[in-house]
Scaffold this motif. Structure first.
Motif, PDB file in Angstrom:
ATOM      1  N   ARG A  58      48.520  23.321  68.687  1.00 42.62           N
ATOM      2  CA  ARG A  58      47.854  24.498  68.110  1.00 42.62           C
ATOM      3  C   ARG A  58      47.000  24.109  66.898  1.00 42.62           C
ATOM      4  N   ALA A  59      47.475  23.132  66.136  1.00 40.16           N
ATOM      5  CA  ALA A  59      46.705  22.689  64.967  1.00 40.16           C
ATOM      6  C   ALA A  59      45.402  22.021  65.395  1.00 40.16           C
ATOM      7  N   VAL A  60      45.474  21.184  66.449  1.00 40.61           N
ATOM      8  CA  VAL A  60      44.266  20.521  66.936  1.00 40.61           C
ATOM      9  C   VAL A  60      43.249  21.551  67.436  1.00 40.61           C
ATOM     10  N   VAL A  61      43.727  22.546  68.209  1.00 39.32           N
ATOM     11  CA  VAL A  61      42.836  23.595  68.706  1.00 39.32           C
ATOM     12  C   VAL A  61      42.231  24.383  67.552  1.00 39.32           C
ATOM     13  N   ALA A  62      43.053  24.722  66.570  1.00 39.41           N
ATOM     14  CA  ALA A  62      42.565  25.493  65.427  1.00 39.41           C
ATOM     15  C   ALA A  62      41.515  24.717  64.645  1.00 39.41           C
ATOM     16  N   VAL A  63      41.762  23.412  64.434  1.00 38.01           N
ATOM     17  CA  VAL A  63      40.795  22.606  63.694  1.00 38.01           C
ATOM     18  C   VAL A  63      39.489  22.477  64.479  1.00 38.01           C
ATOM     19  N   GLY A  64      39.607  22.215  65.807  1.00 41.46           N
ATOM     20  CA  GLY A  64      38.407  22.088  66.616  1.00 41.46           C
ATOM     21  C   GLY A  64      37.575  23.356  66.627  1.00 41.46           C
ATOM     22  N   LEU A  81      36.063  24.092  63.057  1.00 33.27           N
ATOM     23  CA  LEU A  81      34.875  23.306  62.728  1.00 33.27           C
ATOM     24  C   LEU A  81      33.644  23.819  63.471  1.00 33.27           C
ATOM     25  N   ALA A  82      33.847  24.127  64.767  1.00 31.81           N
ATOM     26  CA  ALA A  82      32.707  24.634  65.548  1.00 31.81           C
ATOM     27  C   ALA A  82      32.200  25.962  64.983  1.00 31.81           C
ATOM     28  N   ILE A  83      33.122  26.860  64.660  1.00 26.42           N
ATOM     29  CA  ILE A  83      32.717  28.165  64.114  1.00 26.42           C
ATOM     30  C   ILE A  83      32.077  27.998  62.742  1.00 26.42           C
ATOM     31  N   ALA A  84      32.631  27.099  61.920  1.00 26.99           N
ATOM     32  CA  ALA A  84      32.070  26.876  60.581  1.00 26.99           C
ATOM     33  C   ALA A  84      30.646  26.328  60.667  1.00 26.99           C
ATOM     34  N   LEU A  85      30.423  25.370  61.568  1.00 31.55           N
ATOM     35  CA  LEU A  85      29.076  24.826  61.738  1.00 31.55           C
ATOM     36  C   LEU A  85      28.117  25.890  62.261  1.00 31.55           C
ATOM     37  N   GLU A  86      28.597  26.724  63.195  1.00 30.66           N
ATOM     38  CA  GLU A  86      27.753  27.804  63.728  1.00 30.66           C
ATOM     39  C   GLU A  86      27.344  28.771  62.623  1.00 30.66           C
ATOM     40  N   LEU A  87      28.307  29.144  61.784  1.00 28.54           N
ATOM     41  CA  LEU A  87      28.008  30.071  60.697  1.00 28.54           C
ATOM     42  C   LEU A  87      27.086  29.432  59.657  1.00 28.54           C
ATOM     43  N   ALA A  88      27.340  28.160  59.344  1.00 32.87           N
ATOM     44  CA  ALA A  88      26.591  27.501  58.274  1.00 32.87           C
ATOM     45  C   ALA A  88      25.164  27.161  58.684  1.00 32.87           C
ATOM     46  N   LEU A  89      24.965  26.760  59.942  1.00 27.57           N
ATOM     47  CA  LEU A  89      23.661  26.261  60.366  1.00 27.57           C
ATOM     48  C   LEU A  89      22.814  27.294  61.094  1.00 27.57           C
ATOM     49  N   ILE A  90      23.439  28.346  61.647  1.00 27.69           N
ATOM     50  CA  ILE A  90      22.675  29.314  62.439  1.00 27.69           C
ATOM     51  C   ILE A  90      22.756  30.717  61.842  1.00 27.69           C
ATOM     52  N   TRP A  91      23.949  31.287  61.848  1.00 28.42           N
ATOM     53  CA  TRP A  91      24.083  32.665  61.396  1.00 28.42           C
ATOM     54  C   TRP A  91      23.883  32.820  59.898  1.00 28.42           C
ATOM     55  N   GLY A  92      24.341  31.837  59.129  1.00 27.80           N
ATOM     56  CA  GLY A  92      24.150  31.909  57.685  1.00 27.80           C
ATOM     57  C   GLY A  92      22.679  31.960  57.294  1.00 27.80           C
ATOM     58  N   PRO A  93      21.862  30.982  57.737  1.00 30.55           N
ATOM     59  CA  PRO A  93      20.431  31.049  57.414  1.00 30.55           C
ATOM     60  C   PRO A  93      19.739  32.288  57.974  1.00 30.55           C
ATOM     61  N   ALA A  94      20.166  32.727  59.168  1.00 29.89           N
ATOM     62  CA  ALA A  94      19.535  33.923  59.745  1.00 29.89           C
ATOM     63  C   ALA A  94      19.804  35.152  58.883  1.00 29.89           C
ATOM     64  N   LEU A  95      21.053  35.333  58.493  1.00 32.22           N
ATOM     65  CA  LEU A  95      21.392  36.484  57.645  1.00 32.22           C
ATOM     66  C   LEU A  95      20.737  36.358  56.270  1.00 32.22           C
ATOM     67  N   ALA A  96      20.687  35.132  55.740  1.00 36.60           N
ATOM     68  CA  ALA A  96      20.034  34.927  54.443  1.00 36.60           C
ATOM     69  C   ALA A  96      18.554  35.278  54.523  1.00 36.60           C
ATOM     70  N   SER A  97      17.894  34.945  55.640  1.00 31.87           N
ATOM     71  CA  SER A  97      16.482  35.275  55.807  1.00 31.87           C
ATOM     72  C   SER A  97      16.273  36.784  55.837  1.00 31.87           C
ATOM     73  N   ILE A  98      17.189  37.470  56.512  1.00 29.24           N
ATOM     74  CA  ILE A  98      17.069  38.939  56.580  1.00 29.24           C
ATOM     75  C   ILE A  98      17.174  39.544  55.186  1.00 29.24           C
ATOM     76  N   VAL A  99      18.132  39.051  54.395  1.00 29.40           N
ATOM     77  CA  VAL A  99      18.304  39.575  53.037  1.00 29.40           C
ATOM     78  C   VAL A  99      17.109  39.208  52.164  1.00 29.40           C
ATOM     79  N   LEU A 100      16.675  37.946  52.219  1.00 30.07           N
ATOM     80  CA  LEU A 100      15.569  37.495  51.372  1.00 30.07           C
ATOM     81  C   LEU A 100      14.251  38.140  51.748  1.00 30.07           C
TER      82      LEU A 100
END
Length: 289
Positions: A12-18, A21-40
């Motif tokens: 369960r720990a391996v699945v959670a970490v995997g 990380l995937a969700i964190a990268l998705e938020l940081a590289l895709i959704w984060g900049p997209a939402l920041a652009s909308i606000v800015l």
């Protein structure tokens, strides 16, 4: 009854970490900049001082007081239409011909796919070598003196032709993979019923390629709306080659940075690309139901 497998705490720990990380990268590289652009996009900010909220002021300025905006929108839509109505069908035609196991089909396939391994910036440099008014191969061979890349009335079509050269190979290889997965029994049944090759393709094979069609549509829209490097390599996206992606770059990382204004252009680009994809996918899902 088979026993239910129980996962250990380590599993369960391996699945959670995997997944984490995937969700964190998705938020940081895709959704984060997209939402920041909308606000800015609702601010007036140069990237240094304090952002000042202007609401829809940036969008109003785009529509009325920013001359390059509407030509860029037109050019992006022309780019999309060219790829969707000319380059993509041509790639499909190449895939159909290669699927017939012609002689030297591997050679043709490699030749058509070769431009795909090149970046659009490299394609832009190749286009300069071919279409340049001073040292271009085309003018040297034909004896013409046409300024293919400098004339704003024709340079967009020339650059789209170069971009379509690369896009055709991309589409060809995707459709070729899709054609290989079509059940041959469907073609045989259509032939037994007296259908011609053309009828078999449009009534049997092409409908079976619906999942591939969705992929190709998404790729075509993305390729058309994110086009940047090829026009920037030719003339920095000016004099008839204005695109929304170029305007975003000029306003965000230019000498007079207007991050809020550039973000508004990026949001419009996001809305256009999302709109095409959502409308098409909704039609596909409605037909499936």
């Amino acid at each position: 009854m088979a026993p239910v497998r129980r996962y250990s705490a380590g599993d369960r720990a391996v699945v959670a970490v995997g997944l984490g990380l995937a969700i964190a990268l998705e938020l940081a590289l895709i959704w984060g900049p997209a939402l920041a652009s909308i606000v800015l996009s609702g601010t007036d900010w140069d990237g240094i001082g304090q952002p000042r909220w202007v609401g829809g002021g940036n969008y109003a300025d785009l529509a009325g007081e920013y001359p390059p905006f509407w030509p860029a929108v037109r050019n992006n839509l022309l780019w999309l239409g060219f790829l969707a109505l000319i380059a993509t069908p041509f790639g499909l035609l190449c895939a159909v011909l290669l699927d017939r196991r012609l002689r030297l089909s591997r050679v043709y396939q490699s030749a058509l796919y070769l431009p795909v391994v090149l970046s659009l910036a490299v394609v832009g440099f190749i286009a300069q070598l071919v279409f340049s008014a001073d040292y271009g191969v085309l003018n040297a061979v034909t004896g013409l003196t046409t300024d293919w890349l400098g004339d704003s009335s024709i340079n967009l079509w020339v650059v789209m032709l170069a971009a379509g050269w690369r896009h055709t190979g991309y589409v060809m290889i995707i459709y070729l993979a899709g054609l290989k997965s079509v059940d041959p029994a469907l073609k045989e049944a259509a032939a037994i019923d007296g259908a011609s090759e053309t009828q078999t393709f449009f009534r049997v094979v092409f409908p079976a390629l619906r999942p591939v069609n969705v992929i190709v549509l998404v790729i075509t829209v993305i390729e058309a709306l994110r086009a940047f490097d090829i026009v920037y390599a030719i003339n920095k996206g000016r004099n008839g080659l204005e695109l929304l992606s170029v305007l975003v770059t000029e306003n965000i990382v230019g000498e007079a940075a207007r991050i809020g204004f550039g973000s508004a252009i990026a949001v419009i680009l996001l809305v256009i690309s999302t709109g095409f994809i959502v409308v098409y996918l909704s039609q596909i899902f409605r037909e499936d139901r």
